[in-house]
Design a protein around this motif. Structure first.
Motif: not given
Length: 168
Positions: A2-20
């Motif tokens: 579930y957490s993975l899905i939420l992080v994936d959604r966040l990144i897909n909705r905000h493509p300028r947000m990067y995981l660092t």
């Protein structure tokens, strides 16, 4: 998952947000906390989570609200979406065992059902309107918060009538 899905959604909705390496810890902790609050009946306080994560309580509270706002509070995960992620994890990383193994079986059955529906749609499009049905499953609310499941052979017409009587 579930957490993975939420992080994936966040990144897909905000493509300028990067995981660092600077934000991944905070994003994962926040996603796990939100997932626990949405999915679990019992969860810990944010104070407990902040101690475990090594974050200040005020920062964790801010991260949680900001994460929720970025997702527009859209936290529902459908069974189909959950199953897609389970199968993707299995395909990338190998067999899933333990608690989530039951979800792999459910996802595989759902995938088979979707494949069969696509085949049926293709047959219907080809002009063949004949459908062989072995049985019909009906799911009904029994009025007490429970559910009744009725199975009837495909060649039987099932008619269900309900009369609701309210007594004072």
């Amino acid at each position: 998952v579930y957490s993975l899905i939420l992080v994936d959604r966040l990144i897909n909705r905000h493509p300028r947000m990067y995981l660092t390496s600077y934000n991944v810890h905070r994003l994962l902790v926040t996603a796990i906390i939100i997932s626990a609050k949405v999915r679990d009946d019992c969860y810990y306080s944010n104070k407990y989570y902040s101690d475990v994560a090594g974050l200040r309580l005020s920062e964790l509270n801010y991260l949680e609200m900001h994460f929720l706002n970025l997702l527009d509070f859209e936290l529902h995960v459908s069974l189909e979406e959950f199953c897609r992620y389970i199968l993707e994890i299995r395909d990338r990383y190998g067999p899933i065992t333990g608690y989530h193994a039951k979800y792999v079986e459910m996802a595989e059955r759902l995938e088979e059902t979707e494949d069969e529906e696509e085949e049926d749609d293709e047959e219907a499009d080809s002009g063949d309107n004949h459908m062989d049905v072995e049985s019909t499953m009906l799911v009904m609310d029994d009025g007490s918060g429970g559910v009744m499941v009725v199975e009837a052979p495909g060649d039987v017409e099932v008619v269900i009538e309900t009369d609701v009587v309210v007594e004072d």
